[in-house]
Design an enzyme around this catalytic site. Structure first.
Site, mmCIF file in Angstrom:
data_model
loop_
_atom_site.group_PDB
_atom_site.id
_atom_site.type_symbol
_atom_site.label_atom_id
_atom_site.label_comp_id
_atom_site.label_asym_id
_atom_site.label_seq_id
_atom_site.Cartn_x
_atom_site.Cartn_y
_atom_site.Cartn_z
ATOM 1 N N TRP A 125 -1.184 16.916 0.802
ATOM 2 C CA TRP A 125 -0.971 17.317 -0.590
ATOM 3 C C TRP A 125 0.175 16.497 -1.226
ATOM 4 O O TRP A 125 1.170 17.058 -1.691
ATOM 5 C CB TRP A 125 -0.646 18.812 -0.661
ATOM 6 C CG TRP A 125 -1.716 19.736 -0.217
ATOM 7 C CD1 TRP A 125 -2.750 19.476 0.646
ATOM 8 C CD2 TRP A 125 -1.872 21.119 -0.601
ATOM 9 N NE1 TRP A 125 -3.522 20.604 0.816
ATOM 10 C CE2 TRP A 125 -3.004 21.616 0.075
ATOM 11 C CE3 TRP A 125 -1.145 21.967 -1.429
ATOM 12 C CZ2 TRP A 125 -3.436 22.943 -0.074
ATOM 13 C CZ3 TRP A 125 -1.574 23.277 -1.569
ATOM 14 C CH2 TRP A 125 -2.705 23.755 -0.897
ATOM 15 N N ASP B 34 -3.929 15.613 6.630
ATOM 16 C CA ASP B 34 -4.298 16.956 7.115
ATOM 17 C C ASP B 34 -5.826 17.138 7.127
ATOM 18 O O ASP B 34 -6.328 18.026 7.813
ATOM 19 C CB ASP B 34 -3.653 18.030 6.232
ATOM 20 C CG ASP B 34 -3.976 17.872 4.750
ATOM 21 O OD1 ASP B 34 -4.154 16.726 4.280
ATOM 22 O OD2 ASP B 34 -4.049 18.902 4.041
ATOM 23 N N TYR C 24 -14.072 11.348 4.070
ATOM 24 C CA TYR C 24 -12.694 10.848 3.975
ATOM 25 C C TYR C 24 -11.919 11.188 5.257
ATOM 26 O O TYR C 24 -11.280 10.320 5.861
ATOM 27 C CB TYR C 24 -12.010 11.468 2.755
ATOM 28 C CG TYR C 24 -10.511 11.214 2.681
ATOM 29 C CD1 TYR C 24 -10.012 9.950 2.361
ATOM 30 C CD2 TYR C 24 -9.597 12.238 2.944
ATOM 31 C CE1 TYR C 24 -8.637 9.720 2.310
ATOM 32 C CE2 TYR C 24 -8.235 12.017 2.882
ATOM 33 C CZ TYR C 24 -7.752 10.759 2.568
ATOM 34 O OH TYR C 24 -6.398 10.529 2.521
ATOM 35 N N GLY D 230 0.304 1.814 -4.577
ATOM 36 C CA GLY D 230 -0.170 3.205 -4.600
ATOM 37 C C GLY D 230 0.978 4.188 -4.780
ATOM 38 O O GLY D 230 2.147 3.801 -4.857
ATOM 39 N N LYS E 76 -10.407 8.530 7.974
ATOM 40 C CA LYS E 76 -8.962 8.455 8.280
ATOM 41 C C LYS E 76 -8.731 8.714 9.769
ATOM 42 O O LYS E 76 -7.869 8.102 10.393
ATOM 43 C CB LYS E 76 -8.181 9.462 7.425
ATOM 44 C CG LYS E 76 -8.154 9.148 5.927
ATOM 45 C CD LYS E 76 -7.375 7.872 5.603
ATOM 46 C CE LYS E 76 -5.915 8.001 5.949
ATOM 47 N NZ LYS E 76 -5.164 6.766 5.572
ATOM 48 N N ALA F 181 -5.321 2.799 1.480
ATOM 49 C CA ALA F 181 -6.481 3.607 1.866
ATOM 50 C C ALA F 181 -7.345 3.819 0.632
ATOM 51 O O ALA F 181 -6.869 3.656 -0.506
ATOM 52 C CB ALA F 181 -6.038 4.963 2.409
ATOM 53 N N TRP F 182 -8.603 4.176 0.864
ATOM 54 C CA TRP F 182 -9.424 4.676 -0.244
ATOM 55 C C TRP F 182 -9.271 6.189 -0.212
ATOM 56 O O TRP F 182 -9.743 6.854 0.709
ATOM 57 C CB TRP F 182 -10.884 4.255 -0.092
ATOM 58 C CG TRP F 182 -11.668 4.546 -1.344
ATOM 59 C CD1 TRP F 182 -11.178 4.560 -2.625
ATOM 60 C CD2 TRP F 182 -13.052 4.879 -1.450
ATOM 61 N NE1 TRP F 182 -12.177 4.880 -3.522
ATOM 62 C CE2 TRP F 182 -13.336 5.078 -2.823
ATOM 63 C CE3 TRP F 182 -14.072 5.023 -0.522
ATOM 64 C CZ2 TRP F 182 -14.603 5.410 -3.280
ATOM 65 C CZ3 TRP F 182 -15.349 5.356 -0.976
ATOM 66 C CH2 TRP F 182 -15.602 5.541 -2.347
ATOM 67 N N THR F 183 -8.534 6.723 -1.198
ATOM 68 C CA THR F 183 -8.099 8.128 -1.145
ATOM 69 C C THR F 183 -8.920 9.045 -2.049
ATOM 70 O O THR F 183 -8.592 10.222 -2.168
ATOM 71 C CB THR F 183 -6.616 8.237 -1.552
ATOM 72 O OG1 THR F 183 -6.463 7.706 -2.880
ATOM 73 C CG2 THR F 183 -5.727 7.479 -0.603
ATOM 74 N N ASP G 151 -5.937 -7.526 0.995
ATOM 75 C CA ASP G 151 -7.094 -6.620 1.027
ATOM 76 C C ASP G 151 -7.378 -6.339 2.499
ATOM 77 O O ASP G 151 -7.778 -7.247 3.242
ATOM 78 C CB ASP G 151 -8.289 -7.282 0.329
ATOM 79 C CG ASP G 151 -9.515 -6.376 0.309
ATOM 80 O OD1 ASP G 151 -9.598 -5.451 1.151
ATOM 81 O OD2 ASP G 151 -10.392 -6.596 -0.536
HETATM 82 N N1 LIG Z 1 -2.518 11.612 -1.733
HETATM 83 C C1 LIG Z 1 -2.556 12.563 -0.794
HETATM 84 O O1 LIG Z 1 -2.587 13.769 -1.086
HETATM 85 C C2 LIG Z 1 -2.538 12.188 0.659
HETATM 86 C C3 LIG Z 1 -2.539 13.208 1.630
HETATM 87 C C4 LIG Z 1 -2.516 12.866 2.989
HETATM 88 C C5 LIG Z 1 -2.494 11.532 3.357
HETATM 89 N N2 LIG Z 1 -2.524 10.563 2.410
HETATM 90 C C6 LIG Z 1 -2.507 9.150 2.851
HETATM 91 O O2 LIG Z 1 -1.332 8.547 2.340
HETATM 92 C C7 LIG Z 1 -1.569 7.149 2.128
HETATM 93 C C8 LIG Z 1 -1.113 6.789 0.721
HETATM 94 O O3 LIG Z 1 -1.868 7.558 -0.229
HETATM 95 P P1 LIG Z 1 -1.537 7.555 -1.784
HETATM 96 O O4 LIG Z 1 -1.424 8.952 -2.220
HETATM 97 O O5 LIG Z 1 -0.428 6.593 -2.044
HETATM 98 O O6 LIG Z 1 -2.911 6.957 -2.340
HETATM 99 P P2 LIG Z 1 -3.165 5.917 -3.521
HETATM 100 O O7 LIG Z 1 -2.224 6.173 -4.647
HETATM 101 O O8 LIG Z 1 -4.634 5.967 -3.771
HETATM 102 O O9 LIG Z 1 -2.762 4.518 -2.868
HETATM 103 C C9 LIG Z 1 -3.591 3.831 -1.982
HETATM 104 C C10 LIG Z 1 -3.465 2.360 -2.282
HETATM 105 O O10 LIG Z 1 -4.324 1.644 -1.391
HETATM 106 C C11 LIG Z 1 -4.920 0.602 -2.128
HETATM 107 N N3 LIG Z 1 -6.162 0.121 -1.530
HETATM 108 C C12 LIG Z 1 -7.411 0.642 -1.657
HETATM 109 N N4 LIG Z 1 -8.285 -0.146 -1.022
HETATM 110 C C13 LIG Z 1 -7.580 -1.188 -0.488
HETATM 111 C C14 LIG Z 1 -7.924 -2.321 0.269
HETATM 112 N N5 LIG Z 1 -9.194 -2.588 0.596
HETATM 113 N N6 LIG Z 1 -6.939 -3.166 0.648
HETATM 114 C C15 LIG Z 1 -5.668 -2.938 0.301
HETATM 115 N N7 LIG Z 1 -5.275 -1.887 -0.439
HETATM 116 C C16 LIG Z 1 -6.226 -1.009 -0.817
HETATM 117 C C17 LIG Z 1 -5.158 1.194 -3.494
HETATM 118 O O11 LIG Z 1 -5.310 0.140 -4.428
HETATM 119 P P3 LIG Z 1 -6.312 0.316 -5.690
HETATM 120 O O12 LIG Z 1 -5.680 1.356 -6.541
HETATM 121 O O13 LIG Z 1 -6.334 -1.045 -6.280
HETATM 122 O O14 LIG Z 1 -7.620 0.780 -5.137
HETATM 123 C C18 LIG Z 1 -3.892 2.001 -3.724
HETATM 124 O O15 LIG Z 1 -2.898 1.222 -4.343
HETATM 125 C C19 LIG Z 1 -3.059 6.938 2.394
HETATM 126 O O16 LIG Z 1 -3.220 6.455 3.702
HETATM 127 C C20 LIG Z 1 -3.655 8.330 2.309
HETATM 128 O O17 LIG Z 1 -4.823 8.457 3.088
HETATM 129 C C21 LIG Z 1 -2.516 10.864 1.068
#
Ligand SMILES: NC(=O)c1ccc[n+]([C@@H]2O[C@H](COP(=O)([O-])OP(=O)(O)OC[C@H]3O[C@@H](n4cnc5c(N)ncnc54)[C@H](OP(=O)(O)O)[C@@H]3O)[C@@H](O)[C@H]2O)c1
Length: 306
Positions: free
Chosen positions: A172, A127, A150, A10, A154, A85-87, A61
């Site tokens: 963000w 957030d 979501y 991710g 979380k 996570a499922w984001t 997984d």
């Molecule tokens: N992006 C934001 O703005 C933001 C803000 C606050 C917090 N966060 C948190 O930061 C963390 C990282 O987010 P990110 O931005 O890196 O999101 P991301 O790019 O969507 O990465 C999440 C990764 O988790 C994988 N995943 C989904 N379902 C899974 C499962 N069942 N088992 C194992 N892996 C799985 C996804 O794989 P697939 O692509 O194959 O589905 C993806 O590679 C998350 O916990 C998110 O909630 C993100």
């Protein structure tokens, strides 16, 4: 020290693996301290050689309890940084079962398996656990009240952690990997396309490389409790989009401000209108905060060829 990263493919996962790989490089071991980049401080007093284990969804997984227990049992990590996570915020609204399966039950599986092997867990949260009704920045001790599925899922993940785990709430997130606003704005600008961004949602943009240094530090130091970790400085999505254009030397007038109620079609999941996170736990612990978001923005726009 073995550090396993879930969700390693991710946006944050890829930067985390990069940062941890740099920590495994002896150049970063200085007089028994691992020095983090950018004045973010040192992992003081430890002589750490880090072995990073990237685990993407094909390897781990998080929804498969036995698989998670088997893999952690085989690899025996010391630390698990749980970035999977499922984001898809709007997707979660349409499919709550999948959201709770991945984000809440998946975190239960990771927490249980890590506990079995004595590994410290560092969980990344959001957030969006807050409702945005505050008019002052949220501290770690404020009561969460998520508006969206979501956010609820979380928050559910947060509650699955064993005592002593680390929870890092961020907001963000943007970086060189994955889909994010910086990339969206640069793509549209390169086609001369005008854009509309909301000017009534306030938050702190956070760059995943900066975030990853802090995640590595808090996880390796096994810091217990909740930490808000964002780049410093707040803006709106409109303000951020304009800054992206300015950093890329493009015309800032390509972006027009609108209110959330003008979004057409409206987005399925409600977003907090104010989600500025006070990094109080870092600040009060004397840990240097991440830089203002405008600094890494320039770096990332350059890397994305903006
Ligand atoms: N992006 C934001 O703005 C933001 C803000 C606050 C917090 N966060 C948190 O930061 C963390 C990282 O987010 P990110 O931005 O890196 O999101 P991301 O790019 O969507 O990465 C999440 C990764 O988790 C994988 N995943 C989904 N379902 C899974 C499962 N069942 N088992 C194992 N892996 C799985 C996804 O794989 P697939 O692509 O194959 O589905 C993806 O590679 C998350 O916990 C998110 O909630 C993100």
């Amino acid at each position: 020290m073995k550090v396993l990263v879930t969700g390693a493919a991710g946006q944050v996962g890829r930067d985390l693996v990069d940062v941890l790989s740099q920590l495994s490089d002896n150049d970063h071991l200085v007089s028994g301290a691992v020095v983090a980049r950018g004045g973010e401080g040192a992992l003081a007093g430890r002589n750490i050689a880090v072995e990073v284990i990237p685990a993407d969804r094909s390897v781990l997984d998080v929804t498969v309890r036995e698989g998670v227990r088997r893999l952690l049992g085989e690899l025996q990590p010391d630390v698990v940084i749980h970035a999977a996570a499922w984001t898809d915020v709007d997707g979660c609204e349409a499919d709550p079962d999948r959201a709770f399966l991945v984000n809440a039950l998946g975190t239960r599986n990771v927490a249980e398996a890590a506990n079995d092997v004595g590994a410290h867990v560092c969980y990344i949260s959001t957030d969006y656990v807050f409702d945005g009704r505050s008019q002052t920045p949220y501290v770690e001790w404020d009561d969460p009240h998520p508006l969206s599925v979501y956010g609820r899922s979380k928050r559910g993940g947060e509650r699955e952690l064993f005592p002593g785990s680390t929870t890092v709430r961020t907001s963000w997130v943007c970086g060189v990997h994955g889909k994010n606003v910086v990339r969206t704005v640069l793509d549209a600008a390169s086609r001369g396309k005008s854009m509309r961004f909301v000017d009534d949602q306030h938050g702190c943009p956070t760059f995943s490389a900066d975030l990853s240094w802090m995640l590595a530090r808090l996880a390796i130091e096994r810091r217990p409790g909740i930490f808000h970790v964002t780049n410093q400085g707040a803006t709106t999505w409109f303000g951020f989009a304009r800054a992206v254009l300015e950093a890329a030397g493009r015309d800032p007038a390509l972006v027009e401000p609108i209110s959330t109620s003008q979004l057409d079609p409206p987005r399925p999941a409600p977003r907090p209108r104010y989600s500025i996170l006070d990094n109080a736990a870092l600040r009060l612990s004397g840990i240097p905060l991440l830089a203002d978001w405008r600094e890494p923005l320039v770096r990332v726009v350059g890397l994305l060829g903006g």
